[in-house]
Design a protein around this motif. Structure first.
Motif, mmCIF file in Angstrom:
data_model
loop_
_atom_site.group_PDB
_atom_site.id
_atom_site.type_symbol
_atom_site.label_atom_id
_atom_site.label_comp_id
_atom_site.label_asym_id
_atom_site.label_seq_id
_atom_site.Cartn_x
_atom_site.Cartn_y
_atom_site.Cartn_z
ATOM 1 N N VAL A 131 0.846 -1.213 0.000
ATOM 2 C CA VAL A 131 0.000 0.000 0.000
ATOM 3 C C VAL A 131 0.877 1.258 0.000
ATOM 4 N N HIS A 132 1.982 1.203 0.722
ATOM 5 C CA HIS A 132 2.911 2.333 0.736
ATOM 6 C C HIS A 132 3.605 2.473 -0.618
ATOM 7 N N LYS A 133 4.009 1.356 -1.175
ATOM 8 C CA LYS A 133 4.682 1.383 -2.487
ATOM 9 C C LYS A 133 3.734 1.922 -3.569
ATOM 10 N N ALA A 134 2.464 1.502 -3.489
ATOM 11 C CA ALA A 134 1.467 1.987 -4.463
ATOM 12 C C ALA A 134 1.268 3.487 -4.307
ATOM 13 N N PHE A 135 1.248 3.955 -3.052
ATOM 14 C CA PHE A 135 1.111 5.397 -2.807
ATOM 15 C C PHE A 135 2.256 6.160 -3.472
ATOM 16 N N VAL A 136 3.491 5.695 -3.270
ATOM 17 C CA VAL A 136 4.660 6.375 -3.839
ATOM 18 C C VAL A 136 4.604 6.340 -5.372
ATOM 19 N N ASP A 137 4.270 5.165 -5.935
ATOM 20 C CA ASP A 137 4.194 5.041 -7.391
ATOM 21 C C ASP A 137 3.184 6.016 -7.992
ATOM 22 N N LYS A 138 2.044 6.133 -7.318
ATOM 23 C CA LYS A 138 0.955 6.936 -7.886
ATOM 24 C C LYS A 138 1.125 8.434 -7.649
ATOM 25 N N HIS A 139 1.859 8.803 -6.592
ATOM 26 C CA HIS A 139 1.856 10.217 -6.187
ATOM 27 C C HIS A 139 3.201 10.921 -6.235
ATOM 28 N N SER A 140 4.284 10.189 -6.423
ATOM 29 C CA SER A 140 5.595 10.844 -6.331
ATOM 30 C C SER A 140 5.812 11.886 -7.436
ATOM 31 N N HIS A 141 5.037 11.805 -8.524
ATOM 32 C CA HIS A 141 5.175 12.834 -9.567
ATOM 33 C C HIS A 141 4.671 14.187 -9.075
ATOM 34 N N LEU A 142 3.921 14.183 -7.978
ATOM 35 C CA LEU A 142 3.342 15.437 -7.478
ATOM 36 C C LEU A 142 4.338 16.276 -6.689
ATOM 37 N N TRP A 143 5.310 15.603 -6.051
ATOM 38 C CA TRP A 143 6.180 16.376 -5.158
ATOM 39 C C TRP A 143 7.571 16.620 -5.743
#
Lengths: 134, 134
Positions: B111-123
């Protein structure tokens, strides 16, 4: 089935959006205007256990301030040294206030001022993050 | 009056020293090995309310991870703009783990890895502080 007009719908949707996020895992008192005050200290003499202890003892005095709802004191955890992790600090305090007014009152509280007067010679750098819980 | 020899006294004193600081104002579950994981995010597009909301929604998914004992999400508070206060971040997450092992398990959780994959382009930037509560 009950019908809503557009204005009613927008008003209801706004209410939902404004509802604070209450995590069901949270066991401490939470409220919409809760403020987290997290301070990181870098000591002038990071190798001095005496200085570290003196700072920690000073931080403990701050819980006497009624606006401080919770106080946690810590040191860097032994988690993995990833590039994004800043583990260079020496001591940290984490405080909860009910709102911005509580934090403002804390800043000018005599116990806080006495802490700064007595201990500021120990640190080289301080970073403060004030987070409004949403 | 009960008498103690030097060895017993030292053993007793060590026990007292090892006792975790339990602030009587604290109402959340606290334990000696508690770990606070505080992450600050700076968005690539800090003016984008859409990006901010998307990141916040992503962060909410992290509470599904069993090792995450508490999760608070926030934005910069409107406290006084003092020199030591860094209010330049856009979004912040504050998590509690029972111990370092809990944090390690979280890092590799799907779940953490999915969060990073999906959102890291934002920061654009992330700073993590891991604090061992003493």
């Amino acid at each position: 089935m009950q019908q809503y007009n557009r204005r009613e719908f927008i008003a209801a949707a706004s209410l939902v959006a404004a509802t604070p996020i209450i995590n069901d895992k949270m066991t401490h008192n939470s409220n919409a205007s809760q403020l987290v005050h997290h301070v990181f200290f870098w000591l002038k003499n990071p190798g001095s256990e005496t200085d570290r202890k003196q700072l920690i003892e000073g931080l403990k005095t701050l819980k006497a301030i009624k606006e401080v709802k919770q106080l946690l004191i810590g040191t860097p955890a032994s988690t993995e040294k990833r590039e994004v992790v800043d583990n260079s600090f020496d001591v940290s305090e984490l405080m909860y206030f009910d709102n911005v007014e509580g934090q403002n009152a804390y800043q000018i509280h005599p116990v806080h001022k006495a802490f700064v007067d007595k201990h500021s010679h120990l640190w080289e750098k301080v970073i403060v993050y004030d987070m409004q819980v949403i």
